[in-house]
Design an enzyme around this catalytic site. Structure first.
Site, PDB file in Angstrom:
ATOM      1  N   LYS A  47       8.566  -8.263   2.910  1.00  0.00           N
ATOM      2  CA  LYS A  47       8.833  -7.014   3.879  1.00  0.00           C
ATOM      3  C   LYS A  47      10.366  -7.164   4.193  1.00  0.00           C
ATOM      4  O   LYS A  47      11.197  -7.641   3.352  1.00  0.00           O
ATOM      5  CB  LYS A  47       8.097  -7.460   5.147  1.00  0.00           C
ATOM      6  CG  LYS A  47       6.689  -7.428   4.801  1.00  0.00           C
ATOM      7  CD  LYS A  47       5.960  -6.502   5.395  1.00  0.00           C
ATOM      8  CE  LYS A  47       4.326  -6.271   4.931  1.00  0.00           C
ATOM      9  NZ  LYS A  47       3.549  -4.993   4.965  1.00  0.00           N
ATOM     10  N   ASP A 105       1.209  -5.754  10.265  1.00  0.00           N
ATOM     11  CA  ASP A 105       2.592  -5.568  10.990  1.00  0.00           C
ATOM     12  C   ASP A 105       2.569  -6.457  12.572  1.00  0.00           C
ATOM     13  O   ASP A 105       3.612  -6.568  13.200  1.00  0.00           O
ATOM     14  CB  ASP A 105       3.124  -4.293  11.408  1.00  0.00           C
ATOM     15  CG  ASP A 105       3.426  -3.687   9.979  1.00  0.00           C
ATOM     16  OD1 ASP A 105       3.875  -4.357   9.046  1.00  0.00           O
ATOM     17  OD2 ASP A 105       3.647  -2.307  10.112  1.00  0.00           O
ATOM     18  N   SER A 159       0.835  -1.247   0.028  1.00  0.00           N
ATOM     19  CA  SER A 159      -0.052   0.135  -0.114  1.00  0.00           C
ATOM     20  C   SER A 159       1.042   1.270   0.102  1.00  0.00           C
ATOM     21  O   SER A 159       0.312   2.348  -0.187  1.00  0.00           O
ATOM     22  CB  SER A 159      -1.018  -0.175   1.154  1.00  0.00           C
ATOM     23  OG  SER A 159      -0.161   0.239   2.462  1.00  0.00           O
ATOM     24  N   ARG A 205       8.730 -12.890   5.302  1.00  0.00           N
ATOM     25  CA  ARG A 205       8.221 -13.103   6.623  1.00  0.00           C
ATOM     26  C   ARG A 205       7.148 -14.315   6.622  1.00  0.00           C
ATOM     27  O   ARG A 205       6.581 -14.821   7.882  1.00  0.00           O
ATOM     28  CB  ARG A 205       7.437 -11.983   7.122  1.00  0.00           C
ATOM     29  CG  ARG A 205       7.968 -10.737   7.570  1.00  0.00           C
ATOM     30  CD  ARG A 205       7.472  -9.613   8.262  1.00  0.00           C
ATOM     31  NE  ARG A 205       8.215  -8.600   8.723  1.00  0.00           N
ATOM     32  CZ  ARG A 205       7.816  -7.283   9.064  1.00  0.00           C
ATOM     33  NH1 ARG A 205       6.833  -7.065   8.603  1.00  0.00           N
ATOM     34  NH2 ARG A 205       8.619  -6.417   9.165  1.00  0.00           N
TER      35      ARG A 205
HETATM   36  O1  LIG Z   1       2.345   2.835   5.096  1.00  0.00           O
HETATM   37  C1  LIG Z   1       3.186   2.272   5.850  1.00  0.00           C
HETATM   38  O2  LIG Z   1       3.827   3.249   6.825  1.00  0.00           O
HETATM   39  C2  LIG Z   1       3.331   0.915   6.046  1.00  0.00           C
HETATM   40  C3  LIG Z   1       2.501   0.217   5.322  1.00  0.00           C
HETATM   41  C4  LIG Z   1       2.665  -1.410   5.321  1.00  0.00           C
HETATM   42  O3  LIG Z   1       3.397  -1.886   4.174  1.00  0.00           O
HETATM   43  P1  LIG Z   1       2.707  -2.639   3.190  1.00  0.00           P
HETATM   44  O4  LIG Z   1       1.589  -1.872   2.322  1.00  0.00           O
HETATM   45  O5  LIG Z   1       3.941  -2.610   2.281  1.00  0.00           O
HETATM   46  O6  LIG Z   1       2.053  -3.941   3.806  1.00  0.00           O
HETATM   47  C5  LIG Z   1       3.419  -1.822   6.676  1.00  0.00           C
HETATM   48  O7  LIG Z   1       3.930  -3.134   6.736  1.00  0.00           O
HETATM   49  C6  LIG Z   1       4.685  -1.146   6.962  1.00  0.00           C
HETATM   50  O8  LIG Z   1       5.100  -1.278   8.143  1.00  0.00           O
HETATM   51  C7  LIG Z   1       4.141   0.643   6.914  1.00  0.00           C
HETATM   52  C1  LIG Z   2       7.353  -3.663   6.958  1.00  0.00           C
HETATM   53  C2  LIG Z   2       7.544  -2.633   7.869  1.00  0.00           C
HETATM   54  O1  LIG Z   2       8.051  -1.591   7.589  1.00  0.00           O
HETATM   55  P1  LIG Z   2       8.588  -0.944   6.190  1.00  0.00           P
HETATM   56  O2  LIG Z   2       7.974  -1.464   4.881  1.00  0.00           O
HETATM   57  O3  LIG Z   2       8.381   0.437   6.376  1.00  0.00           O
HETATM   58  O4  LIG Z   2      10.143  -1.403   5.993  1.00  0.00           O
HETATM   59  C3  LIG Z   2       7.382  -2.981   9.286  1.00  0.00           C
HETATM   60  O5  LIG Z   2       7.577  -2.001  10.147  1.00  0.00           O
HETATM   61  O6  LIG Z   2       6.928  -4.172   9.933  1.00  0.00           O
END
Ligand SMILES: O=C(O)C1=C[C@@H](OP(=O)(O)O)[C@@H](O)[C@H](O)C1
Ligand SMILES: C=C(OP(=O)(O)O)C(=O)O
Length: 431
Positions: free
Chosen positions: A336, A309, A165, A340
């Protein structure tokens, strides 16, 4: 640093939730994109928030800070023309700033973590930036990435949402500053959809207008807007706190976590409901979560995309539940800080857990009697793997040694300190 996690049957005490990483990155960004001075109260202090702070400063924001706040004079749509940015290992910071870099003639994002962020794909955002007249040089969609911009334009933009996203959020932050109106359409699915709500929330707080469809797949964005400088207060962080709550759930405990807003747009707020569904004795009142754990958990089936997360922490709890749990719709966990699903499942197996992977699922056959442990865990550069395996180690017979545990500082530098204050038996060895 190595974390030697020893079996710990009891935890007790009260801690303050850390400040939200995802709100901090957003508030720092919109403060930088404002013409004027904003104040962010209680920003997170972690490697990822430091990465955003460092990069907006490199791009021309002026920052002053004390213990409770950051005062930020922004650069609006005129960042300084830097040639290089280092976002550390922070995916969101990289992706959000790739669109901001479109206002610069040429910026290279360096590859500081080749085995973690260096492996993550950014093609979908690169495609969208090209539609805005931005030239992007990259290695098969990965770092190092050079953005050649200057005069990005709006108009009709499409972006895929089935990997992350963050690509959509990135475009939403920048599109209002363009001269032209924009219309963004999300192609395919939109993963981690809930977090886009946080993006829209902070953008609206700065007085910027975006018209979003109910399903969050279409946006109409008037151009020539400005972010109004504001005061922002960062709320407590659910994803990090989820690991503390999981630790409380798998031990005999009486643990209280303060500052977890009941009305929050963080999807990971769902961990309260997930743990409740697993039979954990839990209250959530006055922004305070209290768990009285008795080591008894029951399995459940959960759509993990609602709390992306916190999935690893909830899987760690499910390792000790009676029955088989299923965390589905989590394929994007593969993109990620590490994979994961595969990497995490492998480490859990080493620890003695009975877990299986599918392309987009983690399946856990619970072991209420506990797991053996007694092995060394590879952190895979991933703070959430470290936090989750620590939870497993606390309820193992022989403990776990978590190598490279310092990577926990990506989001939660005080994680071990907080667990120690609750009585966890953990020894930290600097290497
Ligand atoms: O928009 C953000 O700040 C985030 C979106 C998420 O990622 P994804 O959209 O790749 O799942 C999340 O896992 C990440 O820690 C932070
Ligand atoms: C996936 C994460 O962060 P980012 O995508 O911002 O590296 C997270 O905080 O678990």
């Amino acid at each position: 640093m190595k974390a030697i996690v020893k079996p710990t049957p009891r935890l007790g005490g009260t801690i303050n939730a850390l400040s939200s990483k995802n709100y901090t990155t957003r508030y720092l960004l919109i403060a930088a994109l404002a013409d004027g001075t904003s104040t962010v109260y209680f920003p997170a202090h972690s490697e990822d928030s430091d990465a955003m702070r460092r990069c907006i400063r490199d791009l021309g924001a002026v920052l002053e800070e004390d213990n409770e706040k950051m005062i930020i004079r922004g650069f609006g749509r005129h960042p300084k023309h830097v040639s290089e940015l280092n976002v550390g290992n922070a995916g969101a910071v990289l992706r959000f700033l790739m669109s901001v870099a479109a206002f610069c003639p040429e910026v290279t994002f360096i590859n500081a973590y080749p085995d973690s962020l260096g492996k993550r794909p950014h093609d979908d955002l690169i495609d969208a930036l090209k539609q805005m007249g931005v030239e992007v040089e990259h290695r098969e969609g990965k770092l190092p990435i050079t953005i050649r911009g200057g005069h990005p334009h709006g108009g009709k933009i499409t972006v895929s949402g089935n990997v992350s996203s963050q690509f959509l959020s990135s475009l939403l932050f920048v599109a209002p500053l363009l001269d032209e109106d924009s219309e963004i359409t999300v192609l395919h699915d939109l993963k981690s959809k809930i977090i886009v709500g946080q993006t829209l929330e902070v953008i609206a707080q700065a007085g910027v207008k975006i018209e979003a469809s109910d399903d969050l797949m279409h946006y109409k964005i008037p151009g020539k807007q400005q972010y109004t400088p504001q005061n922002y207060t960062v709320q407590g962080d659910y994803p990090g706190s989820a690991a503390i709550l999981a630790a409380a759930a798998v031990t005999h405990s009486d643990v209280t976590v303060l500052h977890l807003a009941e009305q929050s747009k963080q999807g990971e707020r769902a961990v309260v409901d997930v743990l409740r569904a697993m039979g954990v004795d839990l209250t959530h009142e006055n922004d305070t979560v209290r768990i009285r754990g008795n080591q008894k958990l029951t399995a459940g089936e959960f759509d993990g995309d609602h709390f992306t997360d916190a999935v690893l922490a909830m899987v760690a709890a499910a390792v000790f539940a009676e029955g088989t749990s299923r965390f589905y719709n989590v394929e994007n966990l593969r993109y990620k800080e590490c994979d994961r699903i595969t990497d995490f499942v492998n480490e859990l197996r080493k620890a003695g857990a009975d877990v299986e992977e599918r392309q987009s699922e983690i399946i856990v056959h619970g072991r209420p009697q506990g797991v053996t442990g007694g092995v060394e865990i590879n952190a895979h550069y991933d703070h959430r793997v470290i936090m989750a395996l620590t939870v497993v180690g606390l309820r193992s017979e022989q403990g776990l040694i978590i190598n490279d545990a310092h990577h926990v500082a990506k989001s939660y530098p005080h994680y071990f300190e907080h667990l120690l204050s609750l009585g966890a038996q953990i020894e930290l060895v600097q290497e």
